[in-house]
Design a protein around this motif. Sequence first.
Motif, mmCIF file in Angstrom:
data_model
loop_
_atom_site.group_PDB
_atom_site.id
_atom_site.type_symbol
_atom_site.label_atom_id
_atom_site.label_comp_id
_atom_site.label_asym_id
_atom_site.label_seq_id
_atom_site.Cartn_x
_atom_site.Cartn_y
_atom_site.Cartn_z
ATOM 1 N N GLY A 22 0.815 -1.211 0.000
ATOM 2 C CA GLY A 22 0.000 0.000 0.000
ATOM 3 C C GLY A 22 0.847 1.259 0.000
ATOM 4 O O GLY A 22 0.544 2.229 -0.692
ATOM 5 N N ALA B 228 -7.013 -0.519 6.936
ATOM 6 C CA ALA B 228 -6.607 -1.017 5.625
ATOM 7 C C ALA B 228 -5.234 -0.444 5.295
ATOM 8 O O ALA B 228 -4.856 0.620 5.809
ATOM 9 N N PRO B 229 -4.476 -1.120 4.442
ATOM 10 C CA PRO B 229 -3.156 -0.591 4.068
ATOM 11 C C PRO B 229 -3.201 0.851 3.574
ATOM 12 O O PRO B 229 -2.281 1.627 3.851
ATOM 13 N N ASP C 50 -4.944 3.235 4.653
ATOM 14 C CA ASP C 50 -4.978 4.151 5.799
ATOM 15 C C ASP C 50 -3.560 4.491 6.261
ATOM 16 O O ASP C 50 -3.261 5.642 6.585
ATOM 17 N N VAL D 75 -4.501 -4.069 11.043
ATOM 18 C CA VAL D 75 -4.726 -3.778 9.637
ATOM 19 C C VAL D 75 -5.008 -5.083 8.907
ATOM 20 O O VAL D 75 -4.318 -6.092 9.122
ATOM 21 N N ALA D 76 -6.005 -5.074 8.062
ATOM 22 C CA ALA D 76 -6.389 -6.281 7.332
ATOM 23 C C ALA D 76 -5.379 -6.581 6.242
ATOM 24 O O ALA D 76 -5.353 -5.929 5.198
ATOM 25 N N THR D 77 -4.530 -7.559 6.474
ATOM 26 C CA THR D 77 -3.570 -8.028 5.483
ATOM 27 C C THR D 77 -3.582 -9.549 5.497
ATOM 28 O O THR D 77 -4.110 -10.179 6.429
ATOM 29 N N ARG E 58 -14.149 -0.075 12.610
ATOM 30 C CA ARG E 58 -13.774 -0.840 11.419
ATOM 31 C C ARG E 58 -12.311 -1.251 11.544
ATOM 32 O O ARG E 58 -11.549 -0.670 12.325
#
Length: 264
Positions: free
Chosen positions: A31, A232-233, A235, A203-205, A229
Amino acid sequence: MQAQSGAHTAGGPLAGRTALVTGASRGIGRGIAERLASDGALVVVHYGQNTAAAHDVVTAIRAAGGNAFPLQTLLGATGDAQALYTALDSELARRGLEPGFDILVNNAGVSGSARIHEVTPELIDKIFSVNVKALLFVIQEGLTRMRDGGRIINISSAATRIAYPKSVVYSMSKGAMETLTLALAKELGPRGITVNTVAPGFVATDMNAKLRTTPEEVADLARLSVFERIGAPVDIAGIVAFLASPDSQWITGQRLDATGGSQL
């Protein structure tokens, strides 16, 4: 930061700059690489082993109109920093570009879960060899090539603010990173180089996908943030992009909490 002729023709706040992002083949590193490229930087997509993933990042950046190339070096081995920069020097020369670079994002790292009674010397060596030792020498060697006015951005963790006893050695390694950030900020001030830390929360990875395998687990993780929430990368990449830009010239030695207000 001084402009580098011949790197690329893209516009943006980072036009004319070269950025090295370690561990950029996936997750947060990917990201960051994509965002810096979209802001005009020539991005060196460093990776350790996943060649296919790194080339996918470069392809995506080029398809979006940016400029990037991959660079493989396994961190944590003897002579890793020297090998990294020897390869970088060679690649820049092969492309007819000026030597040196402007932005270093230290994103590469390893993790490992262990409470205090589970810690072994082998685990300490594994984590500290990459997260601390390699980090220090990548910066040390990089400073011989970084142009004045450059940016060093270290990717830390919420584990230095929020107690995480399940990964005590990992948390320690990130604490060392933040202490190094503070010392280097003062050391490099006369060169106009800023040094800052970004500390993401969850973080969703794909690396931590096993922590969110059910709707209940996803909901629990989302509730950690005041925004309810999962991060995310993109962000994290936006924060790094600001620190890499000329607008951040008066910020150094700081730890930017990038957790979405987790556990406030």
